[in-house]
Design an enzyme around this catalytic site. Structure first.
Site, mmCIF file in Angstrom:
data_model
loop_
_atom_site.group_PDB
_atom_site.id
_atom_site.type_symbol
_atom_site.label_atom_id
_atom_site.label_comp_id
_atom_site.label_asym_id
_atom_site.label_seq_id
_atom_site.Cartn_x
_atom_site.Cartn_y
_atom_site.Cartn_z
ATOM 1 N N THR A 123 -43.718 37.247 8.757
ATOM 2 C CA THR A 123 -44.449 37.913 9.830
ATOM 3 C C THR A 123 -45.959 37.763 9.674
ATOM 4 O O THR A 123 -46.678 37.544 10.658
ATOM 5 C CB THR A 123 -44.080 39.402 9.868
ATOM 6 N N GLU A 124 -46.429 37.868 8.456
ATOM 7 C CA GLU A 124 -47.873 37.833 8.214
ATOM 8 C C GLU A 124 -48.462 36.430 8.347
ATOM 9 O O GLU A 124 -49.535 36.262 8.934
ATOM 10 C CB GLU A 124 -48.174 38.375 6.807
#
Length: 236
Positions: free
Chosen positions: A126-127
């Site tokens: 996600t990051e």
């Protein structure tokens, strides 16, 4: 880039008695030349350092790919990756990598901090989409997107080093899980928006958090959902 004497004198004249619009017009004319180089950089620096009022893109219609950020003019170069609510600029030398590239580092961090590998991978996915060289618009760096202050506090000397970044990011996530008594969504919200933001909600469980999602930034709400969706890909 060669610059004539009239052009090079313009910043000096503007320093003495110029309106913000004068400076804006000059900046725009320079941008329209589609040139670059050290003289160009020096010229812009002279203009910017003499502006008493911040120049914004609402005043100057900037060309595509050019934006104002923190009082500075940025020419967005290289590939830009848009990841849900997170915009990251990929360094030109960054190589593509896969989740399996960092399996050993993730396993080590998982055992060290007691966090499942699937959750660590979901946060990295996600990051940063497993790219160790990304930098967000806010300045967060690396796989798990560490801000400089956070990285320094965790003893990281190079946020672009996957080993340091994954270890520190996992440790920071473990702090949030301990802070919120193992409530995973609360920990994720704290990782994204800061623990203070979550604590001010006055809640203690993930169930309560889900009932107060509207009190969190939209980015954080999407972040929680995206991490949980990504986690399902890495569950064994």
């Amino acid at each position: 880039m060669q610059m004539d004497s009239v052009t090079t004198k313009q910043p000096i004249n503007l320093q003495e008695n110029a309106t913000i619009q004068d400076k804006n017009d000059l900046i725009q004319s320079i941008l329209n030349t589609n040139t670059g180089g050290s003289d160009f950089d020096i010229l812009l620096k002279q203009i910017m350092t003499t502006s008493e009022v911040p120049v914004t893109d609402s005043v100057v219609p900037l060309n595509s790919g050019v934006s104002w950020s923190e009082g500075l003019l940025w020419q967005q170069l290289g590939a830009v990756q848009v990841d849900n609510t997170i915009n990251v600029e990929t360094k030109n030398h960054a190589a593509e990598s896969l989740p399996t590239t960092y399996n050993d580092l993730i396993q080590q961090a998982s055992r060290k901090y007691g966090i499942s590998e699937s959750l660590i991978k979901a946060v990295i996915d996600t990051e940063s989409s497993f790219n160790p060289q990304v930098v967000s618009s806010a300045g967060a760096k690396g796989l798990m997107q560490l801000m400089d202050g956070t990285a320094q506090g965790l003893g990281v000397s190079d946020s672009f080093d996957p080993a340091q970044n994954i270890d520190a990011g996992t440790r920071y996530l473990s702090y949030q899980l301990k802070r919120f008594d193992g409530q995973e969504n609360m920990a994720l919200a704290a990782y994204n928006a800061g623990p203070g933001r979550v604590q001010r909600l006055g809640i203690s469980t993930d169930a309560e958090l889900m009932n107060h999602l509207s009190s969190l930034p939209e980015e954080t709400r999407k972040y929680i959902t995206k991490v949980q969706n990504a986690r399902s890909k890495y569950e064994i």
